[in-house]
Design a protein around this motif. Sequence first.
Motif, PDB file in Angstrom:
ATOM      1  N   ARG A  93     113.273 -27.506  -1.897  1.00 57.21           N
ATOM      2  CA  ARG A  93     112.889 -28.394  -0.791  1.00 57.21           C
ATOM      3  C   ARG A  93     113.714 -29.685  -0.737  1.00 57.21           C
ATOM      4  O   ARG A  93     114.244 -30.031   0.337  1.00 57.21           O
ATOM      5  N   PRO A  94     113.858 -30.470  -1.837  1.00 60.61           N
ATOM      6  CA  PRO A  94     114.573 -31.744  -1.711  1.00 60.61           C
ATOM      7  C   PRO A  94     115.993 -31.585  -1.186  1.00 60.61           C
ATOM      8  O   PRO A  94     116.418 -32.322  -0.285  1.00 60.61           O
ATOM      9  N   MET A 129     117.775 -41.348  -2.053  1.00 61.79           N
ATOM     10  CA  MET A 129     117.088 -40.081  -1.818  1.00 61.79           C
ATOM     11  C   MET A 129     117.809 -38.917  -2.492  1.00 61.79           C
ATOM     12  O   MET A 129     117.203 -37.868  -2.730  1.00 61.79           O
ATOM     13  N   SER A 170     118.031 -37.378  -7.277  1.00 59.07           N
ATOM     14  CA  SER A 170     117.657 -36.195  -8.061  1.00 59.07           C
ATOM     15  C   SER A 170     118.773 -35.163  -8.109  1.00 59.07           C
ATOM     16  O   SER A 170     118.755 -34.270  -8.965  1.00 59.07           O
TER      17      SER A 170
END
Length: 821
Positions: A265-266, A771, A774
């Motif tokens: 998802r990310p 954002m 990660s």
Amino acid sequence: MTGLFQDFRYALRQLRRAPGFAAVAVITLALGIGATTAIFSVVYGVLLRPLPYSGAGRIMAISEVNSNGRPSRLADPNFDDFRNQNHSFQSIAKYNADITSVSGATQPTRTMVASVTPEFLKVFGVAPIAGRDFTASDNKKGAAPVALVSYGYWRQHLGSAQDLSQSHLKINNAVCSVIGVLPSGFRFPEDADLWLAADNDGENSSRTSHNYYSVGRLKDGVSVEQAREDISAIARRIHDTSSEQGVLKDGVVVPLQESITGEARPALLILLGAVGFLLLVACANVANLLLAQASVRERELAIRVALGVARSRLVRQFLTEAFLLSLIGGGLGVLAATWGVAGLLALAPKTLPRLDSVSVSVPVLLFAFLLSTAVAVGLGAFTATRATRGDLTKGLGEGGRGQAGSQNSQRIGRGSVAAQIAITLVLLVGAGLLGRSLMKVLEVNPGFRVDRIVTMDVSLPWMGWDPRVKTGEAIFFSYLIDHLRQIPGVRKVGATSGLPMDGGLPDGTFLLMTQDEVPKATGDLDSLVHEFDILFRQKERGNADFCVATDGYFQVLGIPLIRGRMFDEHDGANAPHVAVISESLARERWPNQDPIGHTIEFGNMDGDLRLLTIVGIVGDTHEYGLDKPPRPTVYVNLFQRPSAAITVIMLSDADTRSVSSVARGILRDLNPEIPPTFRTFQQVYSASLGSRKFNVILIGFFGITALLLAAAGVFGVMAYSVSRRTREFGVRVALGATSGDVLRMVLGQGMRTILIGVAIGIVGSFALTRMVSSLLFGVTATDPVTFGGVTLLLIAVALLACYIPARRATKVDPMVALRYE
């Protein structure tokens, strides 16, 4: 309708009158809309498209939570408690899956085989299209082995047999009767083709052996949060009341779709945001073109107003023209998206879930249409508002020159360019950070050799932990390895239960103990489990990955010996069992002493309670990827503690195909019912970098495209400004201004716009690049090298785009300019 039809006809005439403008605008919109649609196709197929099961939103994944706060698989007794004590689920089932050698069909295959409990298909609302489902009696210990098959396997390997009573498959040395065929498209979990009853051999009574995943269907009216609280309460009771609860700390319930796609998802949302920025740059570019066209049409608009045309009609005309452009651009964009999706699927890492659900489907087409409509409304409203404001009839009095309107349009154009530069800077910084991360990853020493290695996956039938079975497996693999060494060009051969970067190794808890403390249990599995659980509560312990290997494994991969020795010919099945440990485990568990000579118990991994004496320490390997730290690992000798499923690795100077062909023949001669799978280790290594390469390539493409569009936007605005100021430049030159003065003036004005955009972009990048933190490795989200390099690149390209029209301004002839227009 007549008026609307006339607007469309007039809009088509306008496009035909300015084919260059129309072509550039349509291509720009097609690029933005097509790229956005292609990425949305992936996002929708992976994240948004419902799972293909009845009531998919009510199917949950159920997991234990371990002492580190992470979800983990379930132990059999814990699953039984979840199933029997919950008040939230209609049905609940456990499952696991592994690749297994299967024979008895048209040809032996390596097939994904799932072990499930009888409630499994009820959870998914699926029933066999032929035959029957599992029953409770099929799942009892000692029951006759039966299997369900996928629709594809039934057609390809069983010849679409209508009489299933004649269909039998040999799986793990047991002959299974095929009792049912599942519907086309159902292959959960992990593209499974065969499903067996999970507990034919009995349940594992240990709460420390976590072997199964679990799914359940919620009862009507029960929310996810209620189910989560229900399972959590059961898990906490187990933790508080059981003396052998192992690592269970809690329980968790999440929607199955979320559990499947959560890790993807990310990155996908970041890609969708990045392509959204690209679309904004494209729209800003087209908006500039439309404003320039509207400025050229000022005299026409003034005449139409003077003849009595209402302002609302002009607004509608601009909206119609924008809609026509967007519709054509959107149509071409959908065609481009169709090709783009095919490219994305080829480029996407194999670990990205649900790739078979990605296509330009009806929802995606609807998205493309709505996106095109939104772009049309935005562009049309913006252009109409700017073009029809003020007193349009002044255009007649000014001889059609519209200098005031022109200056206003230029200010808006410069603002649009600044916005494009800001957005482009954000995209380029994101691409730069990901690119730098990939470079940092590639700089990491993996701890092993990659090139010239051929791998061969081999799975023997699982026949339990009987010592005689294990002896047979060791003999088989010894023969196989000896024969493979004879292949021309093969220099070294080794074997392992798990290659680095190929899905990881099983991990578990080992005990530090001496020979006097070894339990005397020699009975069945339940007795072994009971003895081990007692030890687990009493002894000092550690945690490590468990890997079965030969000495050749370390030689082929070039894993160095740090201290002690490797396995050798004296380490036979009846000799004291030995282990080699990784350097990280030595540092972590024996920080101030030499671990060589210490004995550990790791029997919970393979059912063998004999102690392992540590005889060597080897270098660390990045088992789970270059961006993950090395894991503590215990290596045991394949010929002492064999595994039924191994990967043979061959260091070879010969052609991969010829080595694979000869190796296949050798295995077929030893056992024709065991099919191998061949790969190169380079393929395994490259696949581990697939996600990072995918992200870098896409965001890099978006950034470069945005850079080109922004450069085109700068060039267009500056060229338009120079053309509208030709008379001014002529006057300045006539009054004594030099070419250098004109060049500096034009470049200075362009530079101010560029610097404003860069300043806004830097601020935006600091806010938005966090954002992607990660996804980064070895660099921070505010990496000064990336920010500095991208800023200089963007300024250089934008200045080049300014210089060309500025240079043209220096060539103005004053006499010609004074007669201009």
